[in-house]
Design an enzyme around this catalytic site. Structure first.
Site, PDB file in Angstrom:
ATOM      1  N   ARG A 177       1.054  -1.242  -0.189  1.00  0.00           N
ATOM      2  CA  ARG A 177      -0.060   0.083   0.204  1.00  0.00           C
ATOM      3  C   ARG A 177       0.853   1.250   0.053  1.00  0.00           C
ATOM      4  O   ARG A 177       1.248   1.513   1.011  1.00  0.00           O
ATOM      5  CB  ARG A 177      -1.008   0.022   1.156  1.00  0.00           C
ATOM      6  CG  ARG A 177      -1.814   1.005   1.441  1.00  0.00           C
ATOM      7  CD  ARG A 177      -2.639   1.042   2.421  1.00  0.00           C
ATOM      8  NE  ARG A 177      -3.581   2.200   2.762  1.00  0.00           N
ATOM      9  CZ  ARG A 177      -3.503   3.195   3.370  1.00  0.00           C
ATOM     10  NH1 ARG A 177      -2.347   3.378   4.068  1.00  0.00           N
ATOM     11  NH2 ARG A 177      -4.309   3.890   3.273  1.00  0.00           N
ATOM     12  N   SER A 181     -12.883  -2.764   0.952  1.00  0.00           N
ATOM     13  CA  SER A 181     -12.893  -2.290   2.249  1.00  0.00           C
ATOM     14  C   SER A 181     -14.627  -2.039   2.297  1.00  0.00           C
ATOM     15  O   SER A 181     -15.186  -1.404   1.502  1.00  0.00           O
ATOM     16  CB  SER A 181     -12.111  -0.663   2.469  1.00  0.00           C
ATOM     17  OG  SER A 181     -10.879  -1.283   2.380  1.00  0.00           O
ATOM     18  N   LYS A 231      -4.224   6.228   8.452  1.00  0.00           N
ATOM     19  CA  LYS A 231      -5.104   6.340   7.050  1.00  0.00           C
ATOM     20  C   LYS A 231      -5.396   7.768   7.170  1.00  0.00           C
ATOM     21  O   LYS A 231      -6.057   8.286   8.251  1.00  0.00           O
ATOM     22  CB  LYS A 231      -6.067   5.429   7.251  1.00  0.00           C
ATOM     23  CG  LYS A 231      -6.799   5.677   5.764  1.00  0.00           C
ATOM     24  CD  LYS A 231      -7.831   4.428   5.773  1.00  0.00           C
ATOM     25  CE  LYS A 231      -8.946   4.789   4.858  1.00  0.00           C
ATOM     26  NZ  LYS A 231      -8.725   4.850   3.525  1.00  0.00           N
TER      27      LYS A 231
HETATM   28  N1  3NM Z   1      -7.817   1.186   6.205  1.00  0.00           N
HETATM   29  P1  3NM Z   1      -3.136   0.832  11.507  1.00  0.00           P
HETATM   30  S1  3NM Z   1      -7.876   1.917   8.691  1.00  0.00           S
HETATM   31  C1  3NM Z   1      -5.340   1.134   5.629  1.00  0.00           C
HETATM   32  O1  3NM Z   1     -11.072   1.730   8.065  1.00  0.00           O
HETATM   33  C2  3NM Z   1      -6.710   1.269   6.704  1.00  0.00           C
HETATM   34  O2  3NM Z   1     -10.764   0.929   6.011  1.00  0.00           O
HETATM   35  C3  3NM Z   1      -8.847   1.602   7.096  1.00  0.00           C
HETATM   36  O3  3NM Z   1      -3.512   0.917  10.158  1.00  0.00           O
HETATM   37  C4  3NM Z   1     -10.072   1.533   6.985  1.00  0.00           C
HETATM   38  O4  3NM Z   1      -3.075  -0.883  11.662  1.00  0.00           O
HETATM   39  C5  3NM Z   1      -6.352   1.712   7.780  1.00  0.00           C
HETATM   40  O5  3NM Z   1      -1.791   1.322  11.840  1.00  0.00           O
HETATM   41  C6  3NM Z   1      -5.057   1.857   8.582  1.00  0.00           C
HETATM   42  O6  3NM Z   1      -4.249   1.368  12.424  1.00  0.00           O
HETATM   43  C7  3NM Z   1      -4.959   0.997   9.587  1.00  0.00           C
END
Ligand code: 3NM
Length: 222
Positions: free
Chosen positions: A46, A117, A146
């Protein structure tokens, strides 16, 4: 090729590591190799956010990381960039709600893995109908990884989706750590998806191993 079996997908989603160069304090290849040594089951490239690589540099990094995954039998998924996934013959693509329509992506990638997602029941149903192999549901907990993340929904969103018949493989994302992974599995997720819990750890290998243990012990208790 045929579409991935749902049981195989569930196994691969257990500890799903997502990463790009902006998430790593160390060289991405090192972080990925350590995460694989710690037991991750799936990887997503990503390359997003401010400072992300583009063009040839993005392609070269993707190729390098795919090579590491291949050496270790870890499927390699590309976020968003369908053309990159096809150029590399990646194992799959993950798209968000703001990306290209899931049906169009499915038509372009054939039987490769398609992840979508989803943030609510309507999006989850639409992803299933469009031919997703798995859905990523989040953010479960607050996340800094994000830029445009929505409000954290807690593990309850997973329970709600399962209660309403969303039976396809499902991975929880957003703020997941070894400390809270057990509760998202208990809520009905097949696995956890993380960026910072592994990419920002001083030892990605130890961090991955702790996540694997947390997921496994929660599944055993189920
Ligand atoms: N998508 P971390 S939250 C890439 O809610 C991504 O769809 C999300 O990173 C969504 O594990 C997110 O550091 C970030 O919190 C996840």
């Amino acid at each position: 090729m045929t579409r991935i079996a749902s049981d195989t997908m569930r196994e691969q989603l257990k500890v799903y590591f997502i990463m790009g160069s902006v998430n790593c304090a160390k060289p991405p290849a090192e972080v990925l190799a350590e995460a694989i040594a710690g037991g991750i089951t799936l990887f997503q490239f990503r390359e997003k956010g401010s400072g992300a690589l583009v063009g040839e540099q993005k392609y070269e990094l993707a190729k390098q990381l795919q090579h590491i995954c291949r050496e270790h039998g870890i499927p390699f998924i590309v976020n968003d960039d369908v053309e990159l996934a096809l150029a590399l013959d990646a194992d799959g693509v993950h798209i968000g709600q703001e990306d290209e329509d899931a049906r169009i992506v499915r038509a372009k990638i054939g039987d490769k893995i398609l992840g979508v997602s989803a943030h609510n029941l309507e999006e989850a149903r639409a992803a299933m109908d469009a031919g997703a192999d798995y859905i990523g549901v989040g953010p479960i907990y607050p996340t800094k990884s994000k830029e445009d993340a929505k409000k954290a929904q807690g593990p309850e969103i997973i329970r709600l989706l399962r209660r309403h018949g969303i039976a396809i493989p499902l991975v929880a994302i957003g703020g997941v750590t070894a400390d809270n992974a057990g509760e998202v599995i208990a809520a009905g997720a097949d696995g956890v998806s993380v960026i910072s819990a592994i990419a920002s750890a001083s030892s990605p290998e130890t961090a991955a191993r702790q996540l694997v243990r947390a997921v496994q012990s929660s599944k055993k208790g189920a």
